[in-house]
Design a protein around this motif. Structure first.
Motif, PDB file in Angstrom:
ATOM      1  N   VAL A 107       0.849  -1.192   0.000  1.00 18.68           N
ATOM      2  CA  VAL A 107       0.000   0.000   0.000  1.00 18.68           C
ATOM      3  C   VAL A 107       0.885   1.242   0.000  1.00 18.68           C
ATOM      4  N   ARG A 108       0.528   2.218  -0.847  1.00 23.10           N
ATOM      5  CA  ARG A 108       1.234   3.507  -0.851  1.00 23.10           C
ATOM      6  C   ARG A 108       0.221   4.627  -1.043  1.00 23.10           C
ATOM      7  N   LEU A 109       0.662   5.864  -0.762  1.00 23.01           N
ATOM      8  CA  LEU A 109      -0.253   6.999  -0.703  1.00 23.01           C
ATOM      9  C   LEU A 109       0.396   8.219  -1.334  1.00 23.01           C
ATOM     10  N   ALA A 110      -0.407   9.040  -2.004  1.00 24.51           N
ATOM     11  CA  ALA A 110       0.052  10.331  -2.525  1.00 24.51           C
ATOM     12  C   ALA A 110      -0.979  11.393  -2.166  1.00 24.51           C
ATOM     13  N   VAL A 111      -0.524  12.630  -2.117  1.00 23.91           N
ATOM     14  CA  VAL A 111      -1.386  13.777  -1.830  1.00 23.91           C
ATOM     15  C   VAL A 111      -1.637  14.497  -3.145  1.00 23.91           C
ATOM     16  N   TYR A 112      -2.867  15.002  -3.334  1.00 23.06           N
ATOM     17  CA  TYR A 112      -3.086  15.853  -4.499  1.00 23.06           C
ATOM     18  C   TYR A 112      -3.686  17.183  -4.083  1.00 23.06           C
ATOM     19  N   LYS A 113      -3.362  18.192  -4.877  1.00 27.43           N
ATOM     20  CA  LYS A 113      -3.877  19.543  -4.675  1.00 27.43           C
ATOM     21  C   LYS A 113      -4.541  19.962  -5.969  1.00 27.43           C
ATOM     22  N   LYS A 114      -5.787  20.390  -5.886  1.00 25.31           N
ATOM     23  CA  LYS A 114      -6.519  20.803  -7.068  1.00 25.31           C
ATOM     24  C   LYS A 114      -6.409  22.314  -7.211  1.00 25.31           C
ATOM     25  N   VAL A 115      -5.929  22.763  -8.389  1.00 24.91           N
ATOM     26  CA  VAL A 115      -5.822  24.185  -8.689  1.00 24.91           C
ATOM     27  C   VAL A 115      -6.544  24.402 -10.020  1.00 24.91           C
ATOM     28  N   GLY A 116      -7.688  25.065  -9.958  1.00 24.57           N
ATOM     29  CA  GLY A 116      -8.507  25.220 -11.160  1.00 24.57           C
ATOM     30  C   GLY A 116      -9.017  23.859 -11.592  1.00 24.57           C
ATOM     31  N   SER A 117      -8.743  23.485 -12.834  1.00 24.62           N
ATOM     32  CA  SER A 117      -9.174  22.167 -13.318  1.00 24.62           C
ATOM     33  C   SER A 117      -8.030  21.157 -13.298  1.00 24.62           C
ATOM     34  N   ASN A 118      -6.856  21.564 -12.806  1.00 24.61           N
ATOM     35  CA  ASN A 118      -5.687  20.677 -12.761  1.00 24.61           C
ATOM     36  C   ASN A 118      -5.484  20.084 -11.378  1.00 24.61           C
ATOM     37  N   LYS A 119      -4.974  18.842 -11.355  1.00 25.72           N
ATOM     38  CA  LYS A 119      -4.596  18.201 -10.102  1.00 25.72           C
ATOM     39  C   LYS A 119      -3.089  18.006 -10.107  1.00 25.72           C
ATOM     40  N   TYR A 120      -2.448  18.408  -9.021  1.00 22.05           N
ATOM     41  CA  TYR A 120      -1.001  18.247  -8.867  1.00 22.05           C
ATOM     42  C   TYR A 120      -0.755  17.236  -7.755  1.00 22.05           C
ATOM     43  N   TYR A 121       0.090  16.238  -8.044  1.00 16.64           N
ATOM     44  CA  TYR A 121       0.310  15.123  -7.127  1.00 16.64           C
ATOM     45  C   TYR A 121       1.690  15.188  -6.488  1.00 16.64           C
ATOM     46  N   SER A 122       1.754  14.782  -5.230  1.00 22.21           N
ATOM     47  CA  SER A 122       3.045  14.633  -4.554  1.00 22.21           C
ATOM     48  C   SER A 122       3.673  13.325  -5.009  1.00 22.21           C
ATOM     49  N   SER A 123       4.883  13.089  -4.570  1.00 20.89           N
ATOM     50  CA  SER A 123       5.490  11.786  -4.829  1.00 20.89           C
ATOM     51  C   SER A 123       4.838  10.769  -3.891  1.00 20.89           C
ATOM     52  N   TRP A 124       5.034   9.479  -4.195  1.00 19.72           N
ATOM     53  CA  TRP A 124       4.432   8.421  -3.389  1.00 19.72           C
ATOM     54  C   TRP A 124       5.094   8.336  -2.021  1.00 19.72           C
ATOM     55  N   SER A 125       4.314   7.962  -1.029  1.00 19.65           N
ATOM     56  CA  SER A 125       4.856   7.718   0.314  1.00 19.65           C
ATOM     57  C   SER A 125       5.628   6.407   0.282  1.00 19.65           C
ATOM     58  N   GLY A 126       6.234   6.075   1.386  1.00 19.34           N
ATOM     59  CA  GLY A 126       6.852   4.767   1.512  1.00 19.34           C
ATOM     60  C   GLY A 126       5.784   3.684   1.455  1.00 19.34           C
ATOM     61  N   THR A 127       6.173   2.497   1.059  1.00 18.43           N
ATOM     62  CA  THR A 127       5.226   1.392   0.917  1.00 18.43           C
ATOM     63  C   THR A 127       5.100   0.625   2.227  1.00 18.43           C
ATOM     64  N   LYS A 128       3.863   0.293   2.598  1.00 22.41           N
ATOM     65  CA  LYS A 128       3.597  -0.553   3.765  1.00 22.41           C
ATOM     66  C   LYS A 128       3.052  -1.881   3.271  1.00 22.41           C
ATOM     67  N   ILE A 129       3.377  -2.953   3.994  1.00 19.70           N
ATOM     68  CA  ILE A 129       2.936  -4.289   3.629  1.00 19.70           C
ATOM     69  C   ILE A 129       1.966  -4.795   4.684  1.00 19.70           C
ATOM     70  N   VAL A 130       0.871  -5.424   4.228  1.00 25.71           N
ATOM     71  CA  VAL A 130      -0.076  -6.027   5.155  1.00 25.71           C
ATOM     72  C   VAL A 130      -0.461  -7.410   4.629  1.00 25.71           C
ATOM     73  N   LYS A 131      -0.461  -8.388   5.525  1.00 31.70           N
ATOM     74  CA  LYS A 131      -0.870  -9.760   5.175  1.00 31.70           C
ATOM     75  C   LYS A 131      -2.297  -9.952   5.629  1.00 31.70           C
ATOM     76  N   ILE A 132      -3.142 -10.464   4.737  1.00 33.17           N
ATOM     77  CA  ILE A 132      -4.548 -10.682   5.051  1.00 33.17           C
ATOM     78  C   ILE A 132      -4.677 -12.027   5.753  1.00 33.17           C
ATOM     79  N   LYS A 133      -4.929 -11.981   7.066  1.00 34.98           N
ATOM     80  CA  LYS A 133      -5.030 -13.196   7.887  1.00 34.98           C
ATOM     81  C   LYS A 133      -6.478 -13.517   8.225  1.00 34.98           C
ATOM     82  N   LYS A 134      -7.364 -12.545   8.137  1.00 35.30           N
ATOM     83  CA  LYS A 134      -8.767 -12.759   8.512  1.00 35.30           C
ATOM     84  C   LYS A 134      -9.619 -12.997   7.286  1.00 35.30           C
TER      85      LYS A 134
END
Length: 101
Positions: free
Chosen positions: A74-101
């Protein structure tokens, strides 16, 4: 001149219920929203799913329909909307999760 928004960090990724994962992150008050990507591929080349979260105040999201026994990246980015454009940050660090349930 365009300025990329600053990113944020994923603080927690937990398998909370059957086939569900809760992703929590630190709030970025200058953001218009967040983009979460998750995949079973470490390099995010195949099977990538993207979820958009509108609003800067939201700091968690539940991802569902995940397969038991698999690990998800899983990774995450931030976006900022200016007018009709969206500007994105770089990706965050990646986290790992194992589905046990």
């Amino acid at each position: 001149v365009t300025v990329k928004p600053t990113g944020t960090k994923i603080s927690n990724v937990v398998n909370t219920a059957k086939g569900k994962v809760t992703v929590k992150w630190k709030k970025n008050s200058l953001a218009s929203g967040y983009v979460i990507q998750y995949s079973t591929d470490k390099q995010f080349k195949t099977g990538v799913k993207t979820v958009t979260v509108n609003g800067a105040k939201t700091t968690q999201k539940v991802l569902s329909k995940l397969q038991k026994g698999k690990s998800y990246y899983v990774r995450l980015a931030v976006y900022k909307k200016v007018g009709s454009n969206k500007y994105y940050s770089s990706w965050s660090g990646t986290k790992i999760v194992k589905i046990k349930k």
